[in-house]
Design an enzyme around this catalytic site. Sequence first.
Site, PDB file in Angstrom:
ATOM      1  N   CYS A  90       2.928  31.446  33.736  1.00  0.00           N
ATOM      2  CA  CYS A  90       3.391  32.825  33.593  1.00  0.00           C
ATOM      3  C   CYS A  90       2.538  33.708  34.497  1.00  0.00           C
ATOM      4  O   CYS A  90       1.317  33.540  34.546  1.00  0.00           O
ATOM      5  CB  CYS A  90       3.268  33.268  32.138  1.00  0.00           C
ATOM      6  SG  CYS A  90       3.807  34.965  31.847  1.00  0.00           S
ATOM      7  N   HIS A 131      12.324  31.926  28.873  1.00  0.00           N
ATOM      8  CA  HIS A 131      10.945  32.408  28.991  1.00  0.00           C
ATOM      9  C   HIS A 131      10.911  33.937  28.943  1.00  0.00           C
ATOM     10  O   HIS A 131      10.093  34.524  28.231  1.00  0.00           O
ATOM     11  CB  HIS A 131      10.341  31.893  30.305  1.00  0.00           C
ATOM     12  CG  HIS A 131       8.930  32.310  30.542  1.00  0.00           C
ATOM     13  ND1 HIS A 131       7.880  31.453  30.376  1.00  0.00           N
ATOM     14  CD2 HIS A 131       8.396  33.490  30.946  1.00  0.00           C
ATOM     15  CE1 HIS A 131       6.747  32.090  30.664  1.00  0.00           C
ATOM     16  NE2 HIS A 131       7.047  33.332  31.012  1.00  0.00           N
ATOM     17  N   GLU A 132      11.817  34.579  29.672  1.00  0.00           N
ATOM     18  CA  GLU A 132      11.819  36.045  29.728  1.00  0.00           C
ATOM     19  C   GLU A 132      12.291  36.669  28.412  1.00  0.00           C
ATOM     20  O   GLU A 132      11.776  37.705  27.997  1.00  0.00           O
ATOM     21  CB  GLU A 132      12.646  36.537  30.917  1.00  0.00           C
ATOM     22  CG  GLU A 132      12.194  36.011  32.265  1.00  0.00           C
ATOM     23  CD  GLU A 132      10.690  36.014  32.511  1.00  0.00           C
ATOM     24  OE1 GLU A 132       9.975  36.894  31.978  1.00  0.00           O
ATOM     25  OE2 GLU A 132      10.224  35.127  33.247  1.00  0.00           O
ATOM     26  N   HIS A 135       9.443  36.814  26.188  1.00  0.00           N
ATOM     27  CA  HIS A 135       8.617  37.996  26.476  1.00  0.00           C
ATOM     28  C   HIS A 135       9.152  39.215  25.732  1.00  0.00           C
ATOM     29  O   HIS A 135       8.378  39.983  25.148  1.00  0.00           O
ATOM     30  CB  HIS A 135       8.599  38.300  27.976  1.00  0.00           C
ATOM     31  CG  HIS A 135       7.472  37.684  28.729  1.00  0.00           C
ATOM     32  ND1 HIS A 135       6.162  38.003  28.514  1.00  0.00           N
ATOM     33  CD2 HIS A 135       7.475  36.757  29.708  1.00  0.00           C
ATOM     34  CE1 HIS A 135       5.389  37.309  29.330  1.00  0.00           C
ATOM     35  NE2 HIS A 135       6.169  36.525  30.070  1.00  0.00           N
TER      36      HIS A 135
END
Length: 141
Positions: A90, A131-132, A135
């Site tokens: 990341c 992954h985003e 977040h």
Amino acid sequence: MQRTIVTSVPFLSEPSAAADPNDPGDAAIAADLVDTLAANRARCVGMAANMIGKHKRIIVFVDEDLGTIGVMFNPIITQADGAYDTAEGCLSLEGERRTPRFERIEVDYLTRKGRPRHAAFTGFTAQIIQHEIDHCDGVLI
């Protein structure tokens, strides 16, 4: 405009609020995300707004199939198939960490013009989007 990458774990661990593509401030965040991703393209394939200091549910990602940068407002994974484990890095954190992902996902989101969309993604593009979205939820690998 290219923005500085946030590395504060407490900040990145906070969930993000819904975004409105018709709000000029949120639209500017999306534009800044695209610029920041483009500037970091050699070492980054996706970003969420909290990575540039904004707690909004906006993500950008490199669509490996199209070779373009995609933008999603308020993305929600509605379907996921083909669980696997992988290691990810990341831009906001050092090193790589093991994390579970899915080979295929379906996502509901709004476009930059505020249009609702439902789309399926597979492979590495699906991994980037997961992954985003993590977040946006304040989940770090």
